[in-house]
Write an enzyme that holds these catalytic residues in place. Structure first.
Site, PDB file in Angstrom:
ATOM      1  N   HIS A   7     -21.461  35.549  12.365  1.00 26.00           N
ATOM      2  CA  HIS A   7     -21.338  35.631  11.094  1.00 26.00           C
ATOM      3  C   HIS A   7     -21.805  34.198  10.482  1.00 26.00           C
ATOM      4  CE1 HIS A   7     -16.946  34.546  12.083  1.00 26.00           C
ATOM      5  NE2 HIS A   7     -17.127  33.771  11.127  1.00 26.00           N
ATOM      6  N   GLU A 129     -18.160  27.445  14.419  1.00 32.02           N
ATOM      7  CA  GLU A 129     -17.074  28.483  14.972  1.00 32.02           C
ATOM      8  C   GLU A 129     -17.752  28.831  16.248  1.00 32.02           C
ATOM      9  OE1 GLU A 129     -15.817  31.813  12.644  1.00 32.02           O
ATOM     10  OE2 GLU A 129     -13.839  31.586  13.633  1.00 32.02           O
TER      11      GLU A 129
HETATM   12 CO    CO Z   1     -15.686  32.223  10.926  1.00 30.57          CO
END
Ligand code: CO
Length: 140
Positions: A7, A129
């Site tokens: 994402h 991330e």
């Molecule tokens: Co995230």
């Protein structure tokens, strides 16, 4: 080590307006989810090849509130890569001279999977991330 982009997270000051825009564009938009332990409300925009994660502050100590104070119109907050094994990813990052934020150990992220965050100064100024893929690849 890097798998698909899971994402791209965007912090938004007006969650309802952002949802309305993506819906007008015909996107598949999830219901808002409050994650009090992370200080965020999240909405997923499901696209054919990845997701956009809208982030909105929740509570008084939200990390997103500080981000929006610096970026009042919102902005790209982080990019999340899938990795097959979060422990291997942490070791590879360390061996590559990348600082891992926090304790340096994986924590359970906003999607209930183990994650690490890398220091933006070690990644071209972007917060990255790394999330263990939901179905880990079999170990050789
Ligand atoms: Co995230």
């Amino acid at each position: 080590m890097l798998g698909p982009v899971n994402h791209i997270a965007i912090a938004v000051p007006d969650l309802a307006a952002a949802i309305a825009l993506y819906e007008r564009l015909g996107a598949d938009v999830s219901a808002p989810q409050d994650l009090p332990e992370h200080g965020v409300t999240v909405v997923f925009i499901r696209l054919p090849n990845t997701k956009i994660e809208l982030l909105h502050p929740l509570g008084e100590r939200s990390p997103i509130a500080a981000f929006l104070a610096k970026n009042p119109s919102g902005g790209i907050h982080h990019v999340c890569f899938e990795v097959a094994d979060i422990g291997d990813a942490g070791r590879t990052l360390a061996e590559s001279g990348v600082r891992v934020l926090g304790s340096g150990e994986p924590a359970i992220g906003a999607h209930g999977l183990p994650v690490l965050f890398a220091h933006p100064k070690d990644f071209g100024g972007a917060l990255m991330e790394f999330e263990q893929a939901a179905t880990p690849a079999p170990r050789p």
